[in-house]
Each structure stands twice: as C-alpha cells, then as structure tokens.
Design an enzyme around this catalytic site. Structure first.
Site, short mmCIF file in Angstrom:
data_model
loop_
_atom_site.label_atom_id
_atom_site.label_comp_id
_atom_site.label_asym_id
_atom_site.label_seq_id
_atom_site.Cartn_x
_atom_site.Cartn_y
_atom_site.Cartn_z
N LYS A 1 0.79 -1.08 -0.07
CA LYS A 1 -0.09 -0.04 -0.02
C LYS A 1 1.00 1.14 -0.02
CE LYS A 1 -4.21 1.10 2.51
NZ LYS A 1 -5.28 0.81 3.44
N ARG A 2 2.14 1.38 0.81
CA ARG A 2 2.77 2.51 0.80
C ARG A 2 3.54 2.70 -0.34
NH1 ARG A 2 3.34 0.54 5.42
NH2 ARG A 2 0.92 0.29 6.05
#
Ligand code: GLU
Length: 443
Positions: free
Chosen positions: A220-221
C-alpha cells in the site's frame, strides 16, 4: 457471444493501481468487443463497508474515464441515463444469496455444519482454462484431501467471498472473469461452485501482478501504489490510462504512447503478458510530459484548473476569461499539472511570496530605482497589453542605458515571486494594471 465483464472491488478505502488496471482491462475488453462492463462492489464485509470507501472507487473510476454500463437505476427522477447507474452492491443482494444457498442444499451440494453452511467441494482435480496463463491444473492440497468442503455461509449468517462472487457472476451473466493473478488460487473453488449450479463457468483471464521496480510485491505504501497519488501529483488521467495499459499488455512494435481509441481497437486478452509487470515511475513521468505537450488547449485548461483548485487556489474568485488566459500561458511550459501551483499560483494569490535569498540578490537599490522608472512608464500606458508593455520596457531600458535583462528579472520576480515562468509581457497583461503596479511597488 455478447461479452459481459465486471470489475468487482472490495471497498478498502484505497484504490490500488493493480485494481485500477484490472478495471481498465475489463473496460477495454468490453469496449473492444462491444460488450457490457459491470461494476460490482463486493461489500459483504460489514466492518469495512463505508460510503467513503466506495466513493474512493467510484471517484477513481470516473477520474480514469472508465464508465460502467448498468446497475440498479439511480434515484434520478428523470430516470437512469448512461453514467447515472449505481453500481451493484453485494450488501443489497442478501435475498439472492439465500435463494442460491437453498438451491445448493436442495441439490445436495451444501449442508449445515456447526451453524455454518458448507459446500461439497469436487474431489477431482480441476483444470482452469485461462486465456492468459494457459491451462492450470489444481489438485486438492494435503489439507483439502482430509476435508475439501468449505464454508459458504458463516455461522453469523454472513456469506463468504467465494460464494457471493460466483452467485453474482452467474446472475449477472458474466462471460469473462478478468482479474489479478492472486485470485488464481480461488478459481478451482469457483469453477466447482458454477458446476454445482449446473452452469458452465465463465472464461478466465488472470492478469499478472504489478511489482515494484526491485521485483518485490507492491504494498500500500509503495510509490505509485495508490491511484490517489497520481491525482495528487497532477498526472493527466489519459496519461495514467495509457501507462496502466502498458503494465501487463503490450501492443506490437514496442509502441508505448497510444491514443485510447487505438488501444480499444488493439486490446485483446491473448496479448496480455504472462510475466509480472514492473512499475516504472520514469515511464509514467515521460508519458505525463508527452500527453501534456500534445493536449488540446481546452483539455489543458480543464485539467490545469482542477490541479490548481486541488492545490488550494480559489479560482472561482476570478473571472473565467482571466483563468483561461492565465492557464493558456502555461501550455507547453510544464511537464505535470502538479507543477502548476508553483508555476502559475501568482495569478491567483493576493500577495506574491518571494524567496528572501532571491529578493536580496535581485532587489538591489539600483534595481529598485530602475523598476520604479518602469512602473511609472507602465502607469502611463494607454493600453495595458503585451506589445505595449514590451515597448515600454525596452524604451525604459534604453533611457537607462541598460539591456532589457536587468529590468526583466526584478520585474518578473516582483510580479510572480519566481525567477522563471510564463512569458513576461503576457503575464503582465493578464495580471492587469492594478496588480502589476501594486506588485512593482517594491520596498
Ligand atoms: N472482491 C475481489 C477483490 O477485490 C474480487 C475478485 C474478482 O474479481 O473476482 O479482489
């Protein structure tokens, strides 16, 4: 066959580019074949199911221009029109699932077990004929050898992903399931369920994952993982769409920049690449620059205005002609809309912020005296237009016995706060006499 495909995201509050690409490939396939693209929100997990999380998906798809073709009619009193359909929500389809569980029970394919309902899984190996990956043969795993049956309704009454996914694909008459390769491990279960309902499963096309440049799985990051980050960086949606196409699909002759209409013509499932795609930020940036350069003026101004609003500039305070003229001076000068706030924000700010180091260098006493003379010349101009402004500046320079440069630089800095930017005479004309005189009043 009338092709029917779907994008079936779970609302997680985040649209991963892998998800956006899945949506795009489904949309492209529907448009290529003249079929139907369905949007279905897989929101049976009540804990995660929020309006905001769904909005992230809808907003992302709209931004990319991926319109869906059907869904329950909207509340629009004029009746539904294209683009006005709600998506399907699994949370609204509970009755359907109940009927389908009963159907399996009646057929002896599902049974109660400790308060839950379990599906009687096929004991034989299942071959998944995949249009991208080829035939994949699934045997039962060691654990499944002991008990291959799996829960389709939990003891709290919640239906499980495999079950609702299949029931919906069946009811929505989906012909091709195009989804991420991470779902390949679920597909044998899905095929068994379809067969239990007595229907042929849809065709499958599992598309390879998108990896980080170093080959690791994208989380996600990671940079570029969220569709939102492209919006925030001011990428043009058309550039992102083109970029996403290249992540796992390749037209012949190694072409990279292709107009969408052409991609729609060329796109087909056999051309989806089998190997994992690598995320490439430089390519994205390159495409952004290319699209910006070739974009027509209206589209440039539309996206430019959006980017400035997002950056916090109150464009609506300014007349439409002013905004239009200001944005026109930026065309061909920036590579990404994300640069626009720094490049053209001076048009839409009451005060110009000037870097103190630059001010000290540029606003010497001598320069201030020159600018004062120029300001007086500007004040006298009957017409505050680029050609006249240029003449006045050149005449003032001649009077002072200097070149234009030493007048241009402090003037630009005072009016825009930056050492570089749009064409000086044009930006002065657009800013207008009042603002220019006020900004040239340097202390
Ligand atoms: N809700 C599933 C997901 O977001 C959909 C899987 C599918 O496309 O069948 O991964």
């Amino acid at each position: 066959m009338n092709v029917r495909v779907r994008f079936a995201p779970s609302p997680t509050g985040f649209l991963h580019i892998g998800g956006a690409r899945t949506a795009l490939f489904n949309w492209l396939y529907a448009r290529h074949t003249g079929g139907t693209f369905v949007l279905r929100i897989e929101d049976t997990d009540a804990a995660r199911n929020t309006q905001e999380a769904t909005d992230v998906i809808l907003h992302g798809l709209r931004w990319l221009g991926l319109d869906w073709d059907e869904g329950p009619a909207s509340n629009n009193p004029a009746g539904p029109s294209k683009g006005d359909y709600g998506p399907y929500f699994q949370s609204q389809r509970g009755e359907m699932y109940k009927k389908r569980v009963q159907e399996l029970k009646d057929k002896g394919m599902a049974y109660e077990s400790e308060g839950a309902v379990k599906f009687k899984m096929d004991r034989n190996p299942i071959v998944i004929p995949d249009l991208v990956v080829g035939d994949v043969r699934r045997e039962l795993t060691d654990r499944e050898q002991v008990d291959p049956d799996f829960v389709i309704i939990r003891s709290d009454g919640q239906p499980v992903f495999h079950f609702v996914n299949v029931v919906d694909d069946l009811d929505m008459r989906i012909t091709h399931v195009i989804r991420g390769e991470d779902h390949l491990t679920n597909t044998a279960k899905h095929i068994a369920l379809f067969r239990a309902f007595g229907v042929e499963p849809p065709k499958y096309a599992h598309i390879p994952l998108i990896l980080n440049p170093d080959g690791s799985k994208m989380s996600k990051r990671d940079t570029g993982a969220s569709l939102q980050s492209y919006m925030d960086d001011g990428s043009a949606p058309e550039a992102v769409v083109n970029y996403l196409c290249l992540l796992g699909w390749s037209p012949k002759e190694n072409r990279e920049k292709l107009p969408l209409e052409e991609i729609v013509k060329l796109f087909d499932l056999p051309q989806v690449l089998r190997h994992n795609a690598r995320f490439d930020l430089d390519k994205m940036k390159w495409l952004d620059g290319e699209y910006l350069r070739e974009m027509n003026d209206d589209r440039f101004r539309e996206l430019g205005a959006q980017a400035l609003r997002r950056a916090g500039f109150a464009l609506d305070k300014y007349p439409a002609d002013y905004v239009k003229a200001a944005l026109t001076t930026c065309k061909g000068k920036i590579k990404r809309f994300g640069e626009l706030g720094a490049y053209a924000g001076f048009y839409f700010s009451d005060e110009v912020k000037i870097d103190p180091a630059l001010a000290e260098k540029e606003f010497t006493d001598e320069a201030k005296a020159r600018v004062k003379k120029l300001r007086a010349a500007f004040e006298q101009l009957p017409q505050f237009v680029a050609a006249e402004l240029e003449k006045a500046l050149k005449a003032t320079a001649a009077e002072l016995g200097i070149k234009a440069g030493p007048l241009v630089h402090p003037t630009r800095l005072a009016c825009t706060g930056a050492a570089a930017g749009p064409s000086l005479y044009h930006l002065l004309e657009i800013l207008g006499r009042d603002k220019v005189l006020q900004r040239l009043d340097i202390h």
